[in-house]
Scaffold this motif. Structure first.
Motif, PDB file in Angstrom:
ATOM      1  N   PRO A 199       5.448  11.408 -11.154  1.00  0.00           N
ATOM      2  CA  PRO A 199       5.035  11.666 -12.544  1.00  0.00           C
ATOM      3  C   PRO A 199       5.217  10.441 -13.438  1.00  0.00           C
ATOM      4  CG  PRO A 199       6.374  13.475 -11.703  1.00  0.00           C
ATOM      5  CD  PRO A 199       6.442  12.384 -10.683  1.00  0.00           C
ATOM      6  N   GLU A 200       4.337  10.300 -14.419  1.00  0.00           N
ATOM      7  CA  GLU A 200       4.412   9.165 -15.342  1.00  0.00           C
ATOM      8  C   GLU A 200       5.750   9.110 -16.061  1.00  0.00           C
ATOM      9  OE1 GLU A 200       1.118   8.907 -18.013  1.00  0.00           O
ATOM     10  OE2 GLU A 200      -0.377   9.035 -16.415  1.00  0.00           O
ATOM     11  N   ALA A 201       6.330  10.263 -16.321  1.00  0.00           N
ATOM     12  CA  ALA A 201       7.633  10.318 -17.004  1.00  0.00           C
ATOM     13  C   ALA A 201       8.724   9.601 -16.211  1.00  0.00           C
ATOM     14  CB  ALA A 201       8.033  11.772 -17.233  1.00  0.00           C
ATOM     15  N   PHE A 202       8.503   9.464 -14.907  1.00  0.00           N
ATOM     16  CA  PHE A 202       9.481   8.788 -14.048  1.00  0.00           C
ATOM     17  C   PHE A 202       8.991   7.402 -13.611  1.00  0.00           C
ATOM     18  CE2 PHE A 202      10.390  13.310 -13.583  1.00  0.00           C
ATOM     19  CZ  PHE A 202      11.764  13.339 -13.782  1.00  0.00           C
ATOM     20  N   GLY A 203       7.984   6.892 -14.307  1.00  0.00           N
ATOM     21  CA  GLY A 203       7.502   5.543 -14.023  1.00  0.00           C
ATOM     22  C   GLY A 203       6.334   5.456 -13.074  1.00  0.00           C
ATOM     23  N   GLY A 204       5.817   6.594 -12.631  1.00  0.00           N
ATOM     24  CA  GLY A 204       4.714   6.594 -11.686  1.00  0.00           C
ATOM     25  C   GLY A 204       3.371   6.801 -12.350  1.00  0.00           C
ATOM     26  N   LYS A 225      -1.166   6.641 -12.158  1.00  0.00           N
ATOM     27  CA  LYS A 225      -2.274   5.789 -11.746  1.00  0.00           C
ATOM     28  C   LYS A 225      -2.098   4.327 -12.122  1.00  0.00           C
ATOM     29  CE  LYS A 225      -5.910   9.352 -11.827  1.00  0.00           C
ATOM     30  NZ  LYS A 225      -7.210   9.731 -12.429  1.00  0.00           N
ATOM     31  N   ALA A 226      -1.612   4.063 -13.335  1.00  0.00           N
ATOM     32  CA  ALA A 226      -1.488   2.671 -13.792  1.00  0.00           C
ATOM     33  C   ALA A 226      -0.498   1.889 -12.934  1.00  0.00           C
ATOM     34  CB  ALA A 226      -1.063   2.635 -15.253  1.00  0.00           C
ATOM     35  N   THR A 227       0.603   2.515 -12.615  1.00  0.00           N
ATOM     36  CA  THR A 227       1.615   1.869 -11.776  1.00  0.00           C
ATOM     37  C   THR A 227       1.066   1.630 -10.373  1.00  0.00           C
ATOM     38  OG1 THR A 227       3.396   2.946 -13.000  1.00  0.00           O
ATOM     39  CG2 THR A 227       3.939   2.084 -10.824  1.00  0.00           C
ATOM     40  N   ALA A 228       0.436   2.659  -9.820  1.00  0.00           N
ATOM     41  CA  ALA A 228      -0.106   2.556  -8.467  1.00  0.00           C
ATOM     42  C   ALA A 228      -1.226   1.520  -8.385  1.00  0.00           C
ATOM     43  CB  ALA A 228      -0.621   3.913  -8.009  1.00  0.00           C
ATOM     44  N   LYS A 229      -2.034   1.436  -9.419  1.00  0.00           N
ATOM     45  CA  LYS A 229      -3.181   0.524  -9.400  1.00  0.00           C
ATOM     46  C   LYS A 229      -2.743  -0.928  -9.203  1.00  0.00           C
ATOM     47  CE  LYS A 229      -7.242  -0.902 -12.042  1.00  0.00           C
ATOM     48  NZ  LYS A 229      -8.001  -0.784 -13.302  1.00  0.00           N
ATOM     49  N   LYS A 230      -1.703  -1.350  -9.900  1.00  0.00           N
ATOM     50  CA  LYS A 230      -1.225  -2.733  -9.775  1.00  0.00           C
ATOM     51  C   LYS A 230      -0.750  -3.020  -8.353  1.00  0.00           C
ATOM     52  CE  LYS A 230       0.295  -3.027 -14.605  1.00  0.00           C
ATOM     53  NZ  LYS A 230       1.472  -3.145 -15.497  1.00  0.00           N
ATOM     54  N   LEU A 231      -0.072  -2.048  -7.775  1.00  0.00           N
ATOM     55  CA  LEU A 231       0.461  -2.231  -6.420  1.00  0.00           C
ATOM     56  C   LEU A 231      -0.645  -2.248  -5.365  1.00  0.00           C
ATOM     57  CD1 LEU A 231       3.484   0.206  -6.798  1.00  0.00           C
ATOM     58  CD2 LEU A 231       3.633  -2.282  -6.545  1.00  0.00           C
ATOM     59  N   VAL A 232      -1.615  -1.349  -5.511  1.00  0.00           N
ATOM     60  CA  VAL A 232      -2.677  -1.295  -4.505  1.00  0.00           C
ATOM     61  C   VAL A 232      -3.623  -2.488  -4.645  1.00  0.00           C
ATOM     62  CG1 VAL A 232      -4.402   0.105  -5.746  1.00  0.00           C
ATOM     63  CG2 VAL A 232      -4.193   0.291  -3.259  1.00  0.00           C
ATOM     64  N   GLU A 233      -3.780  -3.010  -5.845  1.00  0.00           N
ATOM     65  CA  GLU A 233      -4.571  -4.230  -6.031  1.00  0.00           C
ATOM     66  C   GLU A 233      -3.903  -5.397  -5.304  1.00  0.00           C
ATOM     67  OE1 GLU A 233      -6.840  -3.449 -10.314  1.00  0.00           O
ATOM     68  OE2 GLU A 233      -4.895  -4.469 -10.282  1.00  0.00           O
ATOM     69  N   PHE A 256       0.818  -1.204   0.000  1.00  0.00           N
ATOM     70  CA  PHE A 256       0.000   0.000   0.000  1.00  0.00           C
ATOM     71  C   PHE A 256       0.858   1.262   0.000  1.00  0.00           C
ATOM     72  CE2 PHE A 256      -1.857   3.266   2.918  1.00  0.00           C
ATOM     73  CZ  PHE A 256      -2.672   3.865   1.968  1.00  0.00           C
ATOM     74  N   VAL A 257       1.858   1.335   0.887  1.00  0.00           N
ATOM     75  CA  VAL A 257       2.681   2.556   0.939  1.00  0.00           C
ATOM     76  C   VAL A 257       3.471   2.731  -0.350  1.00  0.00           C
ATOM     77  CG1 VAL A 257       2.807   2.560   3.464  1.00  0.00           C
ATOM     78  CG2 VAL A 257       4.629   1.443   2.155  1.00  0.00           C
ATOM     79  N   ASP A 258       3.807   1.611  -0.986  1.00  0.00           N
ATOM     80  CA  ASP A 258       4.494   1.693  -2.279  1.00  0.00           C
ATOM     81  C   ASP A 258       3.555   2.280  -3.339  1.00  0.00           C
ATOM     82  OD1 ASP A 258       6.690   1.380  -3.961  1.00  0.00           O
ATOM     83  OD2 ASP A 258       6.214  -0.701  -4.461  1.00  0.00           O
ATOM     84  N   ALA A 259       2.310   1.801  -3.353  1.00  0.00           N
ATOM     85  CA  ALA A 259       1.317   2.315  -4.296  1.00  0.00           C
ATOM     86  C   ALA A 259       1.067   3.800  -4.075  1.00  0.00           C
ATOM     87  CB  ALA A 259       0.014   1.536  -4.152  1.00  0.00           C
ATOM     88  N   GLN A 260       0.956   4.183  -2.822  1.00  0.00           N
ATOM     89  CA  GLN A 260       0.714   5.581  -2.469  1.00  0.00           C
ATOM     90  C   GLN A 260       1.829   6.481  -2.998  1.00  0.00           C
ATOM     91  OE1 GLN A 260       0.463   6.252   1.835  1.00  0.00           O
ATOM     92  NE2 GLN A 260      -1.553   7.151   1.537  1.00  0.00           N
ATOM     93  N   TYR A 261       3.042   5.997  -2.876  1.00  0.00           N
ATOM     94  CA  TYR A 261       4.196   6.775  -3.356  1.00  0.00           C
ATOM     95  C   TYR A 261       4.155   6.918  -4.879  1.00  0.00           C
ATOM     96  CZ  TYR A 261       8.980   7.717  -4.846  1.00  0.00           C
ATOM     97  OH  TYR A 261      10.089   8.236  -5.475  1.00  0.00           O
ATOM     98  N   TRP A 262       4.005   5.792  -5.586  1.00  0.00           N
ATOM     99  CA  TRP A 262       4.081   5.838  -7.051  1.00  0.00           C
ATOM    100  C   TRP A 262       2.899   6.554  -7.687  1.00  0.00           C
ATOM    101  CZ3 TRP A 262       8.337   5.380  -9.592  1.00  0.00           C
ATOM    102  CH2 TRP A 262       9.395   4.666  -9.029  1.00  0.00           C
TER     103      TRP A 262
END
Length: 209
Positions: A162-167, A169-177, A152-158
């Protein structure tokens, strides 16, 4: 022999009476944590848990909750000096780590504290604090891959990177799921162990849709 049995009996009685006292104090602190409405309330809660830690000597949970409550004051008080708050949080985490090394929950707290410090000046602090954040997230997952808070804390961070740096919604969604999947089967080691995060994770997932 009779004297030895008396000594053992007295020790067991003392141990038995100490445990309810500890559990009662922790229960009181957890209720304070739940009821805290202001930064002042949370500061008082952190101080209460720290006193419990100093009295118990051999238990890491009081210092964990003292650190967690102290961390929360940094967000609840908009005028707070976040670096000063973070230094106190890290001091308390260090005390907990001395009693419970390689603890996933404590790595999560270190990750959260690093984020708090990074927000003071994200543009100039991203590189150094970003590395610290990711290192602690990795340690949290390695120490306990089933800890939903680590994901969860990883998802919150990402989510806030910014998407340009790999973050984003899409990145966070996988982690929070992943976090929410783990919450389905998560069982704390005791009623006093951390359970927070599921409600916040559900809100985070909704914001990633």
């Amino acid at each position: 022999m009779k004297q030895v049995l008396v000594i053992i009996s007295l020790f067991l009685c003392a141990f038995g009476s100490a445990q309810p006292k500890y559990e009662g104090a922790m229960g009181k602190g957890l209720q304070q944590l739940k009821d805290a409405k202001s930064a002042d309330d949370m500061t008082a809660t952190a101080a209460f848990f720290e006193r419990v830690g100093e009295a118990e000597k051999d238990k890491w949970l009081p210092y964990y909750y003292a650190a967690y409550a102290n961390y929360l004051t940094g967000w609840m008080n908009p005028k707070a000096d976040k670096d000063k708050v973070a230094e106190k949080t890290k001091e308390l985490v260090t005390k907990a780590e001395a009693l419970s090394p390689n603890n996933s929950e404590l790595f999560c707290l270190r990750q959260m504290t690093a984020i708090q410090q990074m927000t003071v000046d994200p543009m100039t602090r991203y590189q150094s604090y970003g590395a610290e954040i990711n290192a602690n997230t990795a340690k949290a997952k390695q120490a306990d891959p089933t800890n939903p808070r680590a994901w969860f804390v990883d998802a919150q961070y990402w989510k806030n990177v910014p998407e340009a740096f790999g973050g984003g919604k899409a990145t966070a969604k996988k982690l929070v799921e992943k976090s929410l999947e783990l919450y389905k089967t998560f069982k704390p080691a005791s009623p006093l162990h951390p359970t927070w995060g599921q409600e916040e994770a559900e809100k985070l997932l909704a914001s990633c849709q």
